[in-house]
Design a protein around this motif. Structure first.
Motif, PDB file in Angstrom:
ATOM      1  N   ASP A  37       9.961 -92.080   3.273  1.00  0.00           N
ATOM      2  CA  ASP A  37       8.641 -92.674   3.382  1.00  0.00           C
ATOM      3  C   ASP A  37       7.707 -91.918   2.440  1.00  0.00           C
ATOM      4  O   ASP A  37       7.802 -90.692   2.300  1.00  0.00           O
ATOM      5  CB  ASP A  37       8.146 -92.572   4.831  1.00  0.00           C
ATOM      6  N   SER A  38       6.815 -92.646   1.805  1.00  0.00           N
ATOM      7  CA  SER A  38       5.936 -91.996   0.823  1.00  0.00           C
ATOM      8  C   SER A  38       4.774 -91.256   1.475  1.00  0.00           C
ATOM      9  O   SER A  38       4.117 -90.438   0.826  1.00  0.00           O
ATOM     10  CB  SER A  38       5.386 -93.042  -0.154  1.00  0.00           C
ATOM     11  N   GLU A  39       4.504 -91.536   2.755  1.00  0.00           N
ATOM     12  CA  GLU A  39       3.363 -90.928   3.435  1.00  0.00           C
ATOM     13  C   GLU A  39       3.809 -89.924   4.493  1.00  0.00           C
ATOM     14  O   GLU A  39       4.840 -90.096   5.144  1.00  0.00           O
ATOM     15  CB  GLU A  39       2.502 -92.024   4.083  1.00  0.00           C
ATOM     16  N   GLU A  40       3.028 -88.877   4.657  1.00  0.00           N
ATOM     17  CA  GLU A  40       3.265 -87.872   5.690  1.00  0.00           C
ATOM     18  C   GLU A  40       4.716 -87.371   5.659  1.00  0.00           C
ATOM     19  O   GLU A  40       5.393 -87.294   6.677  1.00  0.00           O
ATOM     20  CB  GLU A  40       2.923 -88.437   7.072  1.00  0.00           C
ATOM     21  N   SER A  41       5.185 -87.035   4.478  1.00  0.00           N
ATOM     22  CA  SER A  41       6.566 -86.604   4.309  1.00  0.00           C
ATOM     23  C   SER A  41       6.648 -85.413   3.376  1.00  0.00           C
ATOM     24  O   SER A  41       5.709 -85.107   2.641  1.00  0.00           O
ATOM     25  CB  SER A  41       7.415 -87.757   3.754  1.00  0.00           C
ATOM     26  N   GLU A  42       7.783 -84.741   3.413  1.00  0.00           N
ATOM     27  CA  GLU A  42       8.041 -83.607   2.520  1.00  0.00           C
ATOM     28  C   GLU A  42       8.931 -84.061   1.360  1.00  0.00           C
ATOM     29  O   GLU A  42       9.656 -85.051   1.485  1.00  0.00           O
ATOM     30  CB  GLU A  42       8.772 -82.497   3.277  1.00  0.00           C
ATOM     31  N   PRO A  43       8.913 -83.340   0.253  1.00  0.00           N
ATOM     32  CA  PRO A  43       9.847 -83.664  -0.830  1.00  0.00           C
ATOM     33  C   PRO A  43      11.290 -83.608  -0.332  1.00  0.00           C
ATOM     34  O   PRO A  43      11.658 -82.716   0.440  1.00  0.00           O
ATOM     35  CB  PRO A  43       9.568 -82.578  -1.871  1.00  0.00           C
ATOM     36  N   PHE A  44      12.081 -84.557  -0.758  1.00  0.00           N
ATOM     37  CA  PHE A  44      13.462 -84.648  -0.303  1.00  0.00           C
ATOM     38  C   PHE A  44      14.230 -83.361  -0.580  1.00  0.00           C
ATOM     39  O   PHE A  44      14.989 -82.876   0.263  1.00  0.00           O
ATOM     40  CB  PHE A  44      14.151 -85.830  -0.999  1.00  0.00           C
ATOM     41  N   GLU A  45      14.037 -82.766  -1.762  1.00  0.00           N
ATOM     42  CA  GLU A  45      14.800 -81.574  -2.108  1.00  0.00           C
ATOM     43  C   GLU A  45      14.463 -80.404  -1.179  1.00  0.00           C
ATOM     44  O   GLU A  45      15.319 -79.554  -0.899  1.00  0.00           O
ATOM     45  CB  GLU A  45      14.577 -81.192  -3.573  1.00  0.00           C
TER      46      GLU A  45
END
Length: 278
Positions: A202-210
């Motif tokens: 999700d583009s909102e309220e999320s952390e970078p995948f890595e």
């Protein structure tokens, strides 16, 4: 749902007689699908769970199919008595002018699987109302190529099994466990209860995948959740994820087609699990 309970349910389903209809109560003839293309047809024939009806193929395609079926460990003898030699024009009409490579298989849809059938998987892809069969086919192909063992889709607002989906998946449809669930939120709870880390994108309220994947215990099973082409994940789906991640793009376009996002993410997971991504 506990593992003991799910195992008991699985044994009960295996002991029950196979139904002739579909998982949604449709008539048996509604479960018939036409699969075309050498790779898709060969994988379907090689899959012992497939109920084969008829193969329409040119003489050249028949020879290619025998080689391909053997190459992937299948038994070409499954086609005994089912092959009808046809011209490319005849197959054009059956395939409605789709690219068929001289082969079209009439078969029944794959038997339905329950979510408890995939609790032993280590990597699962989940699609929250992704509707385009080309996208889903491409996701299946990438999932098989990059080591995902199962794919979960919603019972509604997801494409039915079809020739287009199978052709786009390039044989992957018969090489991955496909599960359709009526309630995705409940399915995510079931996965979490059975030891899965459920990671939604999700583009909102999320952390970078890595950042998230670097902290994930590689020994734990992982479920990756991707939202629909337009709206992304639904609210309740997001709430059921154990973590939310985003894919940060360095270029001027900041988003990817869902099938590209799945492929890139699965490749990054592979690198991480192989110790090549820190």
């Amino acid at each position: 749902m506990t593992k003991n309970r799910s195992q008991k349910q699985k044994k009960a389903r295996q002991a029950a007689p196979a139904e002739q209809g579909s998982r949604s109560g449709r008539k048996p003839q509604d479960d018939i699908v036409r699969i075309f293309g050498i790779h898709a047809v060969a994988s379907a024939v090689a899959n012992p769970r497939r109920d084969l009806i008829r193969l329409h193929a040119t003489a050249n395609a028949q020879a290619r199919l025998v080689d391909e079926i053997r190459k992937i460990g299948g038994d070409p003898a499954r086609l005994d008595g089912l092959v009808e030699t046809a011209s490319p024009k005849d197959i054009d009409a059956l395939a409605r002018d789709a690219v068929h490579q001289g082969a079209l298989l009439v078969t029944r849809n794959l038997p339905a699987l329950d979510i408890s059938d995939i609790y032993d998987s280590k990597l699962v892809v989940i699609l929250d109302q992704v509707t385009d069969p080309h996208n889903v086919g491409a996701i299946i192909r990438s999932s098989v190529a990059l080591g995902a063992e199962a794919l979960i889709m919603t019972g509604r607002h997801s494409p039915e099994e079809s020739g287009i989906l199978a052709k786009t998946a390039s044989g992957g449809l018969d090489l991955i466990s496909m599960v359709s669930v009526p309630n995705l939120a409940r399915a995510l709870d079931d996965l979490a209860d059975n030891g899965f880390d459920v990671l939604g994108f999700d583009s909102e309220e999320s952390e970078p995948f890595e950042t998230i994947i670097a902290k994930q215990d590689a020994s734990r099973p992982l479920a990756l959740v991707f939202g629909s082409e337009g709206k992304g994940m639904r609210r309740l789906t997001r709430e059921k994820c154990t973590a939310l991640a985003r894919l940060d793009m360095p270029g001027p376009i900041k988003s990817l087609n869902v099938s590209n996002a799945v492929a890139m993410t699965l490749y990054a997971v592979k690198l991480m699990r192989d110790g090549l991504l820190k």
